[in-house]
Motif scaffolding. Structure first.
Motif, PDB file in Angstrom:
ATOM      1  N   MET A  64       4.435  -6.582 -10.710  1.00  8.91           N
ATOM      2  CA  MET A  64       4.184  -7.140  -9.377  1.00  8.91           C
ATOM      3  C   MET A  64       4.817  -6.267  -8.296  1.00  8.91           C
ATOM      4  O   MET A  64       4.225  -6.032  -7.235  1.00  8.91           O
ATOM      5  CB  MET A  64       4.729  -8.571  -9.304  1.00  8.91           C
ATOM      6  CG  MET A  64       3.988  -9.550 -10.202  1.00  8.91           C
ATOM      7  SD  MET A  64       4.851 -11.136 -10.399  1.00  8.91           S
ATOM      8  CE  MET A  64       4.711 -11.809  -8.748  1.00  8.91           C
ATOM      9  N   LEU A  65       6.012  -5.752  -8.569  1.00  7.92           N
ATOM     10  CA  LEU A  65       6.680  -4.876  -7.609  1.00  7.92           C
ATOM     11  C   LEU A  65       5.934  -3.551  -7.470  1.00  7.92           C
ATOM     12  O   LEU A  65       5.807  -3.007  -6.365  1.00  7.92           O
ATOM     13  CB  LEU A  65       8.127  -4.641  -8.039  1.00  7.92           C
ATOM     14  CG  LEU A  65       9.030  -5.881  -8.010  1.00  7.92           C
ATOM     15  CD1 LEU A  65      10.346  -5.603  -8.727  1.00  7.92           C
ATOM     16  CD2 LEU A  65       9.296  -6.321  -6.571  1.00  7.92           C
ATOM     17  N   ALA A  66       5.432  -3.040  -8.593  1.00 10.62           N
ATOM     18  CA  ALA A  66       4.658  -1.794  -8.548  1.00 10.62           C
ATOM     19  C   ALA A  66       3.363  -1.995  -7.761  1.00 10.62           C
ATOM     20  O   ALA A  66       2.939  -1.108  -7.002  1.00 10.62           O
ATOM     21  CB  ALA A  66       4.356  -1.312  -9.963  1.00 10.62           C
ATOM     22  N   ARG A  67       2.734  -3.162  -7.928  1.00 10.04           N
ATOM     23  CA  ARG A  67       1.510  -3.448  -7.177  1.00 10.04           C
ATOM     24  C   ARG A  67       1.798  -3.528  -5.679  1.00 10.04           C
ATOM     25  O   ARG A  67       1.014  -3.044  -4.854  1.00 10.04           O
ATOM     26  CB  ARG A  67       0.883  -4.752  -7.667  1.00 10.04           C
ATOM     27  CG  ARG A  67      -0.446  -5.063  -6.988  1.00 10.04           C
ATOM     28  CD  ARG A  67      -1.197  -6.197  -7.657  1.00 10.04           C
ATOM     29  NE  ARG A  67      -0.505  -7.469  -7.547  1.00 10.04           N
ATOM     30  CZ  ARG A  67       0.041  -8.119  -8.569  1.00 10.04           C
ATOM     31  NH1 ARG A  67      -0.019  -7.597  -9.783  1.00 10.04           N
ATOM     32  NH2 ARG A  67       0.651  -9.264  -8.399  1.00 10.04           N
ATOM     33  N   GLU A  68       2.939  -4.130  -5.324  1.00 12.39           N
ATOM     34  CA  GLU A  68       3.342  -4.181  -3.918  1.00 12.39           C
ATOM     35  C   GLU A  68       3.452  -2.777  -3.335  1.00 12.39           C
ATOM     36  O   GLU A  68       2.964  -2.503  -2.223  1.00 12.39           O
ATOM     37  CB  GLU A  68       4.684  -4.905  -3.784  1.00 12.39           C
ATOM     38  CG  GLU A  68       5.256  -4.886  -2.374  1.00 12.39           C
ATOM     39  CD  GLU A  68       6.652  -5.493  -2.290  1.00 12.39           C
ATOM     40  OE1 GLU A  68       7.288  -5.338  -1.227  1.00 12.39           O
ATOM     41  OE2 GLU A  68       7.109  -6.118  -3.266  1.00 12.39           O
ATOM     42  N   ALA A  69       4.096  -1.872  -4.088  1.00 17.82           N
ATOM     43  CA  ALA A  69       4.259  -0.496  -3.613  1.00 17.82           C
ATOM     44  C   ALA A  69       2.912   0.201  -3.465  1.00 17.82           C
ATOM     45  O   ALA A  69       2.664   0.904  -2.476  1.00 17.82           O
ATOM     46  CB  ALA A  69       5.157   0.281  -4.570  1.00 17.82           C
ATOM     47  N   PHE A  70       2.029   0.007  -4.437  1.00 16.63           N
ATOM     48  CA  PHE A  70       0.713   0.653  -4.387  1.00 16.63           C
ATOM     49  C   PHE A  70      -0.075   0.175  -3.168  1.00 16.63           C
ATOM     50  O   PHE A  70      -0.676   0.975  -2.437  1.00 16.63           O
ATOM     51  CB  PHE A  70      -0.069   0.345  -5.666  1.00 16.63           C
ATOM     52  CG  PHE A  70      -1.494   0.829  -5.628  1.00 16.63           C
ATOM     53  CD1 PHE A  70      -1.796   2.165  -5.834  1.00 16.63           C
ATOM     54  CD2 PHE A  70      -2.533  -0.055  -5.359  1.00 16.63           C
ATOM     55  CE1 PHE A  70      -3.115   2.609  -5.781  1.00 16.63           C
ATOM     56  CE2 PHE A  70      -3.846   0.380  -5.300  1.00 16.63           C
ATOM     57  CZ  PHE A  70      -4.138   1.722  -5.513  1.00 16.63           C
ATOM     58  N   ILE A  71      -0.056  -1.135  -2.926  1.00 18.06           N
ATOM     59  CA  ILE A  71      -0.802  -1.684  -1.793  1.00 18.06           C
ATOM     60  C   ILE A  71      -0.249  -1.160  -0.476  1.00 18.06           C
ATOM     61  O   ILE A  71      -1.001  -0.727   0.407  1.00 18.06           O
ATOM     62  CB  ILE A  71      -0.760  -3.228  -1.827  1.00 18.06           C
ATOM     63  CG1 ILE A  71      -1.603  -3.755  -2.993  1.00 18.06           C
ATOM     64  CG2 ILE A  71      -1.258  -3.814  -0.512  1.00 18.06           C
ATOM     65  CD1 ILE A  71      -1.512  -5.262  -3.187  1.00 18.06           C
ATOM     66  N   GLN A  72       1.081  -1.175  -0.337  1.00 14.51           N
ATOM     67  CA  GLN A  72       1.673  -0.736   0.926  1.00 14.51           C
ATOM     68  C   GLN A  72       1.424   0.752   1.168  1.00 14.51           C
ATOM     69  O   GLN A  72       1.201   1.173   2.302  1.00 14.51           O
ATOM     70  CB  GLN A  72       3.174  -1.032   0.944  1.00 14.51           C
ATOM     71  CG  GLN A  72       3.824  -0.775   2.302  1.00 14.51           C
ATOM     72  CD  GLN A  72       5.225  -1.341   2.401  1.00 14.51           C
ATOM     73  OE1 GLN A  72       5.686  -2.044   1.504  1.00 14.51           O
ATOM     74  NE2 GLN A  72       5.911  -1.033   3.489  1.00 14.51           N
ATOM     75  N   ARG A  73       1.431   1.538   0.112  1.00 15.74           N
ATOM     76  CA  ARG A  73       1.191   2.977   0.266  1.00 15.74           C
ATOM     77  C   ARG A  73      -0.228   3.248   0.765  1.00 15.74           C
ATOM     78  O   ARG A  73      -0.463   4.209   1.506  1.00 15.74           O
ATOM     79  CB  ARG A  73       1.432   3.685  -1.068  1.00 15.74           C
ATOM     80  CG  ARG A  73       1.196   5.186  -1.019  1.00 15.74           C
ATOM     81  CD  ARG A  73       1.616   5.851  -2.315  1.00 15.74           C
ATOM     82  NE  ARG A  73       3.065   5.971  -2.401  1.00 15.74           N
ATOM     83  CZ  ARG A  73       3.710   6.418  -3.486  1.00 15.74           C
ATOM     84  NH1 ARG A  73       3.035   6.758  -4.562  1.00 15.74           N
ATOM     85  NH2 ARG A  73       5.021   6.516  -3.492  1.00 15.74           N
ATOM     86  N   GLU A  74      -1.173   2.403   0.385  1.00 15.00           N
ATOM     87  CA  GLU A  74      -2.563   2.592   0.803  1.00 15.00           C
ATOM     88  C   GLU A  74      -2.811   2.137   2.239  1.00 15.00           C
ATOM     89  O   GLU A  74      -3.832   2.481   2.830  1.00 15.00           O
ATOM     90  CB  GLU A  74      -3.495   1.818  -0.140  1.00 15.00           C
ATOM     91  CG  GLU A  74      -3.551   2.372  -1.552  1.00 15.00           C
ATOM     92  CD  GLU A  74      -4.071   3.805  -1.592  1.00 15.00           C
ATOM     93  OE1 GLU A  74      -5.169   4.043  -1.056  1.00 15.00           O
ATOM     94  OE2 GLU A  74      -3.362   4.681  -2.130  1.00 15.00           O
ATOM     95  N   THR A 160       5.419  -5.599   7.786  1.00 18.75           N
ATOM     96  CA  THR A 160       6.121  -5.145   6.588  1.00 18.75           C
ATOM     97  C   THR A 160       6.077  -6.210   5.493  1.00 18.75           C
ATOM     98  O   THR A 160       5.531  -7.294   5.690  1.00 18.75           O
ATOM     99  CB  THR A 160       7.586  -4.780   6.930  1.00 18.75           C
ATOM    100  OG1 THR A 160       8.214  -4.189   5.791  1.00 18.75           O
ATOM    101  CG2 THR A 160       8.370  -6.001   7.374  1.00 18.75           C
ATOM    102  N   ASP A 161       6.647  -5.885   4.340  1.00 19.69           N
ATOM    103  CA  ASP A 161       6.778  -6.770   3.170  1.00 19.69           C
ATOM    104  C   ASP A 161       5.417  -7.195   2.618  1.00 19.69           C
ATOM    105  O   ASP A 161       4.865  -8.230   2.989  1.00 19.69           O
ATOM    106  CB  ASP A 161       7.621  -8.000   3.497  1.00 19.69           C
ATOM    107  CG  ASP A 161       8.084  -8.706   2.217  1.00 19.69           C
ATOM    108  OD1 ASP A 161       7.510  -8.439   1.136  1.00 19.69           O
ATOM    109  OD2 ASP A 161       9.018  -9.522   2.290  1.00 19.69           O
ATOM    110  N   PHE A 162       4.923  -6.414   1.677  1.00 23.30           N
ATOM    111  CA  PHE A 162       3.630  -6.681   1.047  1.00 23.30           C
ATOM    112  C   PHE A 162       3.803  -7.336  -0.325  1.00 23.30           C
ATOM    113  O   PHE A 162       2.943  -7.210  -1.190  1.00 23.30           O
ATOM    114  CB  PHE A 162       2.831  -5.381   0.933  1.00 23.30           C
ATOM    115  CG  PHE A 162       2.216  -4.947   2.237  1.00 23.30           C
ATOM    116  CD1 PHE A 162       0.849  -5.049   2.447  1.00 23.30           C
ATOM    117  CD2 PHE A 162       3.001  -4.456   3.269  1.00 23.30           C
ATOM    118  CE1 PHE A 162       0.278  -4.664   3.654  1.00 23.30           C
ATOM    119  CE2 PHE A 162       2.448  -4.067   4.475  1.00 23.30           C
ATOM    120  CZ  PHE A 162       1.079  -4.172   4.673  1.00 23.30           C
ATOM    121  N   GLY A 163       4.907  -8.057  -0.505  1.00 27.34           N
ATOM    122  CA  GLY A 163       5.193  -8.668  -1.797  1.00 27.34           C
ATOM    123  C   GLY A 163       4.181  -9.709  -2.234  1.00 27.34           C
ATOM    124  O   GLY A 163       3.986  -9.928  -3.433  1.00 27.34           O
TER     125      GLY A 163
END
Length: 547
Positions: A64-74, A160-163
């Motif tokens: 879930m944390l990795a998905r948050e990072a991927f989404i925010q990076r895009e 911010t915060d795409f959790g």
């Protein structure tokens, strides 16, 4: 229940990154300021550290944390916080990201007052631009609320915060409905609690609740449900509400709110229609042709002018005599788990301590970015205290000029010096403004704070009835580390938890001046500022005010 950072696994060492002080706390981690240095170029950033074991206890997985990072990076957009890097070890996940150098937007919102219409329209339009962009990428944020809106050094809003973000639309245009109910109750749309919902109109609903709070300094309702009397009253009248605070909202903005805050998602204005609404589309004095801030100093002054803490007899008597709206937690109630940073940050802002204004290098102000330094005694104590405190933006809250116009002029006059200070110490401005300063004896300061917390039903420490012993223990902490932590634990008027800490720290070794920070752990940001104001007013005899 707090977990001390020093008792957890050490934070990972990040390549080219020098970690600084903590600027935010959460249920399973901390956010720290840092300096990223590479190829001779340095940049101040923020790093969010998530403790994996604590995250798992709240059903947050590494995936879930990795998905948050991927989404925010895009989602790269001028009004979205940029993710710089992401990584993990066996104990921590970390997000290196752009720093919101001017802190949370809602830290600058005065409860029950809000901001000027031009300021509200400027930030609402930037929020809509950010949400419109992420929706075009097929991403719904699903947690649009005050805590997730920060301001950069140029005065621009950053989402911010795409959790809790979700990818709801594929590149071929096909959409899927969301099924997870998430978000903060006052800001979520009514349909979110149903089995399936379209996240696009629910994000739009949340944006307009944010606008309502910007304009009024209040939430519209505690939850969008028929059991909530405020929400039911609004829906029964189909938005034709003429009571306070609705009657304070400018007609153009009110027209917009009534066209978005409707039960049926399909009946709400879509984002493109919102952009074309006359109130949103009108020219704003703070915005350039790209809707970005063209005059940061003017905008900051307008934002701060309403943040005034009145220490008059009338306000003191009002707070002293009011029947408190803050109740103690029920017996046996445990505060939420969180990470408390009890470590000493490294010295990373060497450029902060260049001589200025005739001060030598040995006259540097003590901050938590540095080791303690002695201030030279070239000036008398009063002048040194003023020089120390006046560099902190929180001091602007106590400027009393007799009128709103004079106060705006006074703040504007001080802003140029503060802008210089911001370049030297960006993280100072990223912190909350909920702090005051004191020059009285430590015992008097501590007893006054504890008495104020007791009156407001906010005592979070054990042994509440033995304050003398408690003060003695706190004094030992001051001798050992120069930092004292006093817990806050209570309930607001809607019975929602108010949890945080008051941190008392020395600003300089050879001056009797202390900074009193109110650090929010769990609370609505408007309610937290109310707590800060009430405690500060009750502590007025120990609060330093510029003469």
């Amino acid at each position: 229940m707090s977990y001390k950072l020093s008792q957890l696994a050490p934070l990972p060492e990040l390549k080219h990154v020098h970690i600084g002080k903590t600027i935010g706390h959460g249920g399973f981690g901390v956010v720290k300021s840092a300096v990223f240095e590479k190829n001779g170029v340095s940049k101040v950033i923020a790093v969010k550290f998530v403790h994996l074991d604590m995250a798992r206890q709240q059903n947050i997985t590494t995936d879930m944390l990795a998905r948050e990072a991927f989404i925010q990076r895009e989602c790269r957009h001028p009004n979205v916080i940029q993710l710089i890097d992401f990584g993990a070890d066996i104990n921590w996940v970390w997000f290196a990201m752009e720093l919101g150098s001017n802190g949370e937007l809602f830290d600058k919102i005065e409860p029950d007052l809000g901001v000027d219409e031009d300021v509200a329209q400027f930030y609402f339009k930037q929020l809509i631009n950010a949400v419109s962009f992420i929706h075009s990428k097929g991403v719904a944020h699903r947690d649009i609320k005050p805590e997730n809106l920060v301001i950069d050094k140029n005065g621009n809003l950053k989402l911010t915060d795409f959790g809790l973000a979700s990818v709801f639309k594929k590149k071929n245009g096909s959409k899927r409905m969301c099924t997870t109910a998430c978000g903060s109750p006052p800001y979520l749309a009514p349909e979110v609690v149903s089995q399936k919902y379209d996240p696009e109109p629910s994000d739009v609903w949340s944006c307009c609740i944010v606008l309502f709070v910007l304009l009024t300094g209040q939430i519209a309702w505690e939850m969008p449900h028929e059991e909530d009397t405020d929400f039911r009253y609004y829906m029964e009248r189909k938005g034709e509400v003429l009571i306070s605070p609705w009657n304070k909202i400018p007609l153009g903005a009110l027209s917009l709110l009534r066209k978005v805050l409707v039960l049926e998602p399909l009946d709400r204005l879509r984002i493109e229609e919102i952009k074309q609404h006359p109130w949103v589309a009108k020219k704003n004095k703070f915005a350039d042709q790209n809707d970005m801030c063209k005059d940061p100093m003017r905008l900051t002054t307008s934002l701060l002018v309403n943040l005034y803490i009145n220490l008059s007899d009338a306000e003191f008597n009002k707070i002293s005599q009011m029947s408190t709206q803050i109740s103690k937690p029920a017996a046996g109630t445990q505060p939420p788990k969180y990470v408390m940073d009890d470590t000493q940050p490294a010295e990373i802002y060497k450029e902060n301590f260049r001589p200025i204004g005739g001060f030598s290098a040995s006259q540097e102000v003590y901050t938590e970015h540095s080791k303690r330094r002695k201030l030279k005694e070239d000036l008398d104590d009063d002048a040194l205290i003023f020089a120390t405190i006046s560099k902190d933006p929180a001091s602007l809250q106590f400027l009393n000029s007799g009128s709103l116009v004079n106060r705006e002029q006074l703040i504007n006059a001080k802003m140029s010096n503060l802008r210089i200070e911001q370049q030297r110490c960006p993280a100072l401005f990223a912190e909350s403004l909920t702090r005051f300063f004191s020059t009285v004896a430590l015992d008097q300061l501590l007893i006054t704070i504890l008495e104020a917390l007791s009156k407001l039903g906010l005592c979070g420490y054990l042994g509440e009835n033995d304050s003398e012993l408690y003060v003695e223990n706190l004094r030992r902490n001051d001798l050992l580390s120069g930092v004292i932590t006093i817990p806050i634990n209570g309930r607001d008027s809607s019975k929602a938890p108010i949890v945080g800490n008051i941190k008392v720290s020395r600003m300089a070794d050879n001056l009797d001046v202390r900074k009193v920070d109110f650090l929010k752990i769990k609370a609505d940001p408007l309610e937290w500022r109310r707590v800060f104001k009430r405690v500060t007013i009750l502590c007025r005899d120990v609060v330093y005010v510029e003469k």
